[in-house]
Design an enzyme around this catalytic site. Sequence first.
Site, PDB file in Angstrom:
ATOM      1  N   ASP A 248       0.839  -1.195   0.000  1.00 56.92           N
ATOM      2  CA  ASP A 248       0.000   0.000   0.000  1.00 56.92           C
ATOM      3  C   ASP A 248       0.877   1.249   0.000  1.00 56.92           C
ATOM      4  O   ASP A 248       2.055   1.188   0.345  1.00 56.92           O
ATOM      5  CB  ASP A 248      -0.891   0.005   1.253  1.00 56.92           C
ATOM      6  CG  ASP A 248      -1.988  -1.035   1.149  1.00 56.92           C
ATOM      7  OD1 ASP A 248      -2.176  -1.574   0.044  1.00 56.92           O
ATOM      8  OD2 ASP A 248      -2.645  -1.298   2.172  1.00 56.92           O
ATOM      9  N   LYS A 270      -3.288   3.529  -3.180  1.00 57.54           N
ATOM     10  CA  LYS A 270      -4.691   3.949  -3.314  1.00 57.54           C
ATOM     11  C   LYS A 270      -4.928   4.984  -2.239  1.00 57.54           C
ATOM     12  O   LYS A 270      -4.476   4.820  -1.113  1.00 57.54           O
ATOM     13  CB  LYS A 270      -5.627   2.758  -3.037  1.00 57.54           C
ATOM     14  CG  LYS A 270      -5.685   1.780  -4.155  1.00 57.54           C
ATOM     15  CD  LYS A 270      -6.977   1.005  -4.144  1.00 57.54           C
ATOM     16  CE  LYS A 270      -7.110   0.107  -2.938  1.00 57.54           C
ATOM     17  NZ  LYS A 270      -8.379  -0.619  -2.944  1.00 57.54           N
ATOM     18  N   MET A 383     -10.399   6.395   8.641  1.00 57.19           N
ATOM     19  CA  MET A 383     -10.768   7.120   7.418  1.00 57.19           C
ATOM     20  C   MET A 383     -11.855   8.160   7.694  1.00 57.19           C
ATOM     21  O   MET A 383     -12.845   8.248   6.959  1.00 57.19           O
ATOM     22  CB  MET A 383     -11.247   6.119   6.348  1.00 57.19           C
ATOM     23  CG  MET A 383     -10.122   5.218   5.883  1.00 57.19           C
ATOM     24  SD  MET A 383     -10.649   3.948   4.754  1.00 57.19           S
ATOM     25  CE  MET A 383     -11.232   2.670   5.848  1.00 57.19           C
TER      26      MET A 383
END
Length: 467
Positions: A248, A270, A383
């Site tokens: 990641d 991402k 998030m």
Amino acid sequence: MRYLPVFLDLDSRKVVVSGGRAVAVAKLRTLLKTKANIHVYSASPDFRIVDWSAAQQITLHRRFVNKQDLAGAAVCYAASGNPEEDECVSIMARQTNVLLNRVDDLESSQFITPAIVDRDPVLVAISTEGSAPVLARKIKSLIEISLPVGIGGIARIAGSFRKDVKKLSPHLRRNFWEKFFSKINPVELNKFDETKLRGKLRTLFDHDLKIESTAGSIAFIGAGPGTYELLTLKAYKILRVAEVVIHDRLIDDTILDVVRAEAHLISVGKTGFRNSITQEEINQLMVNQALRGKTVVRLKGGDPAIFGRLDEEVDACELAGIHWEVIPGVTAASGAAASIGRSLTRRNRNSDVRFLTGYNAEGYAEHDWVGLAKENTVAAIYMGKKSASFIQGKLLMHGAKPNTPVTVIENACRPDQKIFDLSLSQLCRVFVDKNVSGPTIFLLGLAGRDTLASFGEFSQRSMHEVG
Ligand code: SAH
């Protein structure tokens, strides 16, 4: 511990035994199990010593030992039982730097011989450092009873497979040994059929070798929230041997440094909102590498099973028939709680803790706002930056107190960690007033240790200040 247990390689080494009576015979019994060149010095040896000499298992000298005899010896036993003779041998051993065991005199000895349970090549040595030899013998008999006679044979067979097994890639190798020992029925250990067992294991090995030549493997590894120190040992070991590492965007450089220089590193960066690479593309990439026979690591921040799309990637492996495994990691919530020195659960406060995402495939994520707004609720919100005002609004609307503590932790467990102690009413402001650009988690219902009393102005502490 005064004595360090070591196993001395006596293969073709010279060993001197001074003495010919029962004590010497007892030492010789053990020594004869090794391949040492044993020299026994005794003017009147026991008949067993004479027999061993006749069978050329030892060299017998019918005289007293002298200094030259000790030259080149690995160890020496003063075992005559005669104090003057033994003292004399002790002095010579010291002068010639030969390790000495003076039987029945612990203080003059440089090493002691433990009680042993011998299941060659499996050997259990028991020592009480000379303080309770009878106890050592009791322990020995307990172990004798519980350690099957066949265990040595199993170890021998395992040894004979070692060279072959090296041909397998690391994960297959680990699995092979796991399977190897699980194929062995403990009940049969005392009367196992060596040829049959070898046959079984050969089949197992051939099967693994076939897998090896056709496909690689994928390990889903949790990298933890910060630097390499929060990797598990298992993650570290696999990363050291990986051929391809698909990682990641947020993986710390210190973790990537663990990977071998020859390994192929692929970033599949991402971000929550701009997907540079689709999930389908990641799945394809991973599977294709493994199908080429590579040892692939799919390295994910935190724990792969938390907001990491693990199931989708595992499904892709299953579909392609690729061997996979998951290595858990420290999730951001655990790292962040550690950073503020608070536990996620606490007696008489909260008996559950929730892990939420602020954002999901549909956009701002909906949750059980009524439950979350209740006093003493603890939740780790992942998030949540973009949806901070949505979360704040929903919680207040559902009755949460404006002064509910919320700790916002950016870059948890990293050198640039920042901690913002806030009240719920201040949650959004921090993103307006401060430049919070790194990965960030909110701990709803938890305050840092030194800010419990007031939430007037939010405070920011660097990693340093938190100590
Ligand atoms: N699997 C990860 C979570 C992936 S979702 C885990 O178990 O931690 C990505 C979110 O995790 C980020 O948006 C952020 O909310 C959180 N996160 C990951 N690493 C973090 C860190 N070092 N500090 C704070 N939050 C972090």
